[in-house]
Motif scaffolding. Structure first.
Motif, PDB file in Angstrom:
ATOM      1  N   SER A 197       0.634  -1.205   0.033  1.00  0.00           N
ATOM      2  CA  SER A 197       0.088   0.109   0.008  1.00  0.00           C
ATOM      3  C   SER A 197       0.819   1.021  -0.087  1.00  0.00           C
ATOM      4  O   SER A 197       0.682   2.396  -0.266  1.00  0.00           O
ATOM      5  CB  SER A 197      -0.802   0.080   1.219  1.00  0.00           C
ATOM      6  OG  SER A 197      -0.249  -0.061   2.473  1.00  0.00           O
ATOM      7  N   ALA A 198       2.161   1.237   0.199  1.00  0.00           N
ATOM      8  CA  ALA A 198       2.932   2.264   0.231  1.00  0.00           C
ATOM      9  C   ALA A 198       3.075   2.634  -1.364  1.00  0.00           C
ATOM     10  O   ALA A 198       3.410   4.030  -1.467  1.00  0.00           O
ATOM     11  CB  ALA A 198       4.366   1.753   0.719  1.00  0.00           C
ATOM     12  N   TYR A 199       2.887   1.877  -2.381  1.00  0.00           N
ATOM     13  CA  TYR A 199       2.985   2.552  -3.678  1.00  0.00           C
ATOM     14  C   TYR A 199       1.844   2.134  -4.482  1.00  0.00           C
ATOM     15  O   TYR A 199       1.443   2.551  -5.633  1.00  0.00           O
ATOM     16  CB  TYR A 199       4.161   1.845  -4.412  1.00  0.00           C
ATOM     17  CG  TYR A 199       4.203   0.432  -4.695  1.00  0.00           C
ATOM     18  CD1 TYR A 199       3.757  -0.134  -5.639  1.00  0.00           C
ATOM     19  CD2 TYR A 199       4.849  -0.325  -3.767  1.00  0.00           C
ATOM     20  CE1 TYR A 199       3.852  -1.540  -5.791  1.00  0.00           C
ATOM     21  CE2 TYR A 199       4.973  -1.955  -3.917  1.00  0.00           C
ATOM     22  CZ  TYR A 199       4.310  -2.543  -5.007  1.00  0.00           C
ATOM     23  OH  TYR A 199       4.197  -3.700  -5.211  1.00  0.00           O
ATOM     24  N   VAL A 200       0.658   1.217  -4.034  1.00  0.00           N
ATOM     25  CA  VAL A 200      -0.554   1.246  -4.473  1.00  0.00           C
ATOM     26  C   VAL A 200      -1.586   1.826  -3.957  1.00  0.00           C
ATOM     27  O   VAL A 200      -1.678   1.717  -2.499  1.00  0.00           O
ATOM     28  CB  VAL A 200      -1.002  -0.150  -4.710  1.00  0.00           C
ATOM     29  CG1 VAL A 200      -2.111  -0.411  -5.231  1.00  0.00           C
ATOM     30  CG2 VAL A 200       0.064  -0.976  -5.425  1.00  0.00           C
ATOM     31  N   LYS A 201      -2.421   2.697  -4.313  1.00  0.00           N
ATOM     32  CA  LYS A 201      -3.167   3.481  -3.788  1.00  0.00           C
ATOM     33  C   LYS A 201      -4.677   2.748  -3.776  1.00  0.00           C
ATOM     34  O   LYS A 201      -5.620   2.716  -4.373  1.00  0.00           O
ATOM     35  CB  LYS A 201      -3.601   5.013  -4.573  1.00  0.00           C
ATOM     36  CG  LYS A 201      -2.643   5.860  -4.419  1.00  0.00           C
ATOM     37  CD  LYS A 201      -2.796   7.121  -5.035  1.00  0.00           C
ATOM     38  CE  LYS A 201      -1.585   8.184  -4.864  1.00  0.00           C
ATOM     39  NZ  LYS A 201      -1.970   9.528  -5.608  1.00  0.00           N
ATOM     40  N   PHE A 202      -4.783   1.704  -2.696  1.00  0.00           N
ATOM     41  CA  PHE A 202      -5.863   0.943  -2.708  1.00  0.00           C
ATOM     42  C   PHE A 202      -6.989   1.867  -2.010  1.00  0.00           C
ATOM     43  O   PHE A 202      -6.880   2.653  -1.111  1.00  0.00           O
ATOM     44  CB  PHE A 202      -5.669  -0.301  -1.542  1.00  0.00           C
ATOM     45  CG  PHE A 202      -4.706  -1.089  -2.178  1.00  0.00           C
ATOM     46  CD1 PHE A 202      -4.880  -2.119  -3.221  1.00  0.00           C
ATOM     47  CD2 PHE A 202      -3.316  -1.481  -1.627  1.00  0.00           C
ATOM     48  CE1 PHE A 202      -4.049  -3.286  -3.539  1.00  0.00           C
ATOM     49  CE2 PHE A 202      -2.385  -2.219  -2.196  1.00  0.00           C
ATOM     50  CZ  PHE A 202      -2.846  -3.176  -3.074  1.00  0.00           C
ATOM     51  N   THR A 203      -8.150   1.480  -2.565  1.00  0.00           N
ATOM     52  CA  THR A 203      -9.413   2.146  -1.888  1.00  0.00           C
ATOM     53  C   THR A 203     -10.665   0.909  -1.878  1.00  0.00           C
ATOM     54  O   THR A 203     -10.189  -0.029  -2.456  1.00  0.00           O
ATOM     55  CB  THR A 203     -10.130   3.407  -3.157  1.00  0.00           C
ATOM     56  OG1 THR A 203     -10.328   2.570  -4.253  1.00  0.00           O
ATOM     57  CG2 THR A 203      -8.918   4.188  -3.174  1.00  0.00           C
ATOM     58  N   ASP A 204     -11.528   1.127  -1.416  1.00  0.00           N
ATOM     59  CA  ASP A 204     -12.547   0.193  -1.208  1.00  0.00           C
ATOM     60  C   ASP A 204     -13.289  -0.113  -2.791  1.00  0.00           C
ATOM     61  O   ASP A 204     -13.278  -1.321  -2.866  1.00  0.00           O
ATOM     62  CB  ASP A 204     -13.734   0.703  -0.420  1.00  0.00           C
ATOM     63  CG  ASP A 204     -13.504   0.946   1.024  1.00  0.00           C
ATOM     64  OD1 ASP A 204     -12.466   0.332   1.482  1.00  0.00           O
ATOM     65  OD2 ASP A 204     -14.386   1.594   1.752  1.00  0.00           O
ATOM     66  N   GLU A 205     -13.032   0.960  -3.598  1.00  0.00           N
ATOM     67  CA  GLU A 205     -13.687   0.763  -4.876  1.00  0.00           C
ATOM     68  C   GLU A 205     -12.640  -0.119  -5.636  1.00  0.00           C
ATOM     69  O   GLU A 205     -13.096  -1.280  -6.402  1.00  0.00           O
ATOM     70  CB  GLU A 205     -13.573   1.906  -5.487  1.00  0.00           C
ATOM     71  CG  GLU A 205     -14.086   1.847  -7.104  1.00  0.00           C
ATOM     72  CD  GLU A 205     -13.880   2.995  -8.044  1.00  0.00           C
ATOM     73  OE1 GLU A 205     -14.323   2.825  -9.175  1.00  0.00           O
ATOM     74  OE2 GLU A 205     -13.287   4.030  -7.466  1.00  0.00           O
ATOM     75  N   VAL A 206     -11.230   0.078  -5.465  1.00  0.00           N
ATOM     76  CA  VAL A 206     -10.428  -0.693  -6.130  1.00  0.00           C
ATOM     77  C   VAL A 206     -10.447  -2.288  -5.584  1.00  0.00           C
ATOM     78  O   VAL A 206     -10.005  -3.111  -6.327  1.00  0.00           O
ATOM     79  CB  VAL A 206      -9.064  -0.134  -5.993  1.00  0.00           C
ATOM     80  CG1 VAL A 206      -7.763  -1.183  -6.307  1.00  0.00           C
ATOM     81  CG2 VAL A 206      -8.930   1.210  -6.921  1.00  0.00           C
ATOM     82  N   GLU A 207     -10.421  -2.359  -4.108  1.00  0.00           N
ATOM     83  CA  GLU A 207     -10.209  -3.506  -3.558  1.00  0.00           C
ATOM     84  C   GLU A 207     -11.597  -4.527  -4.078  1.00  0.00           C
ATOM     85  O   GLU A 207     -11.473  -5.586  -4.393  1.00  0.00           O
ATOM     86  CB  GLU A 207     -10.093  -3.613  -2.161  1.00  0.00           C
ATOM     87  CG  GLU A 207     -10.266  -4.660  -1.297  1.00  0.00           C
ATOM     88  CD  GLU A 207     -10.468  -4.582   0.039  1.00  0.00           C
ATOM     89  OE1 GLU A 207     -11.071  -5.514   0.588  1.00  0.00           O
ATOM     90  OE2 GLU A 207      -9.983  -3.598   0.569  1.00  0.00           O
ATOM     91  N   GLN A 208     -12.631  -4.159  -4.307  1.00  0.00           N
ATOM     92  CA  GLN A 208     -13.780  -4.634  -4.429  1.00  0.00           C
ATOM     93  C   GLN A 208     -13.809  -4.913  -6.009  1.00  0.00           C
ATOM     94  O   GLN A 208     -14.077  -6.136  -6.447  1.00  0.00           O
ATOM     95  CB  GLN A 208     -15.110  -3.712  -4.276  1.00  0.00           C
ATOM     96  CG  GLN A 208     -16.404  -4.570  -4.536  1.00  0.00           C
ATOM     97  CD  GLN A 208     -16.697  -5.979  -4.035  1.00  0.00           C
ATOM     98  OE1 GLN A 208     -16.203  -6.124  -2.980  1.00  0.00           O
ATOM     99  NE2 GLN A 208     -17.419  -6.827  -4.738  1.00  0.00           N
TER     100      GLN A 208
END
Length: 288
Positions: A197-208
């Motif tokens: 997560s230090a270089y990937v901008k995970f969001t709820d939308e992306v995760e789902q």
């Protein structure tokens, strides 16, 4: 010990998504793959280079089979979402051409170039695959026998492709005849909580949206999942859990646990017709 995910504390989870911890020969194998790809091109010739989109990176390497009407395998490379180029993954081409198949290696942006967003990468992979399906006949391939393969983060993106509604790309609902996914991630909760997560901008939308295991109903083609017995515990779990979920959903799935291979060594077997991945791809394509 504070658990952050399943039975992992933060360091254990970070290590489980850091291939260098479990595969100390990572750099040697990756260098070998790039070198082997160069040797393959010297033997069989340079691939044709085609555009599938308007951005400069949106191109693909097409290695043409000897006979027209052959099946075609579209490969999605790995690299922790942040590295890799098609030219360094030409090493399976010779094996596939000798077996009677065409081979495509896709280029697409990495996550550092997209500002940490995985969604544009997934869209590029989908468009690249769709371009191959639409242009297969023009390339001399059999449009009814298009297969997708991927390793590591490319297997994740290949899994995302397996959940795609291809009718939105002007194709039939099931244009892909099978997926061979090696050492992938199929639910992004674990990676999101890790140091990735230090270089990937995970969001709820992306995760789902980009967790194939949460979209089983959309999967229409058979899937072969491979992983090595020397993978990190998370990469082993990801494949096993995805296979279980697919089985429970009534999907066609085969899982192959390759004894004695780490994350990079099993990917290298894609160039070997007797290795776990090479043999699995040939069997799925009915070229054995």
């Amino acid at each position: 010990m504070t658990k952050v995910f399943l039975d992992y504390d933060q360091k254990a989870l970070d290590d489980a998504y850091d291939q260098a911890v479990y595969a100390p020969n990572r750099d040697q194998v990756l260098a070998r793959l790039a070198y082997t790809s160069e040797l393959v091109r010297k033997r069989i010739g340079a691939p044709e280079r085609h555009r599938y989109g308007s951005a400069d990176i949106e191109r693909l390497d097409f290695y043409r089979a000897k006979k027209p009407g052959a099946p075609i395998n579209v490969f999605v490379h790995g690299g922790a979402w942040r590295a890799g180029l098609a030219r360094d993954y030409g090493f399976p081409a010779e094996m596939l051409l000798n077996a009677g198949a065409n081979f495509v290696a896709l280029d697409f942006n990495n996550v550092l170039e997209t500002g940490g967003d995985l969604l544009p990468m997934a869209e590029q992979v989908r468009r690249g695959i769709a371009w191959v399906c639409k242009n297969a006949e023009r390339l001399g391939a059999d449009a009814r026998r298009v297969y997708v393969s991927g390793t590591s983060s490319g297997a994740h993106l290949g899994g995302v492709a397996a959940t795609t509604d291809w009718t939105k790309y002007g194709l039939d609902a099931d244009p892909i005849k099978g997926y061979a996914l090696c050492s992938g991630m199929y639910d992004l909760r674990g990676p999101r909580l890790s140091k990735r997560s230090a270089y990937v901008k995970f969001t709820d939308e992306v995760e789902q949206a980009l967790s194939p295991q949460r979209h089983l109903e959309a999967i229409r083609a058979p899937i072969v999942l491979l992983y090595g017995s020397l993978e990190t515990p998370e990469f082993q779990r990801q494949s096993a859990h995805f296979a279980d979920a697919l089985t429970r959903a009534g999907k066609i799935v085969e899982i192959i646990r390759a004894e004695g291979y780490n994350h990079f060594e099993i990917a290298e077997t894609f160039g070997n017709p007797y290795g776990p991945m090479g043999r699995a791809v040939l069997a799925q394509t009915r070229l054995l």
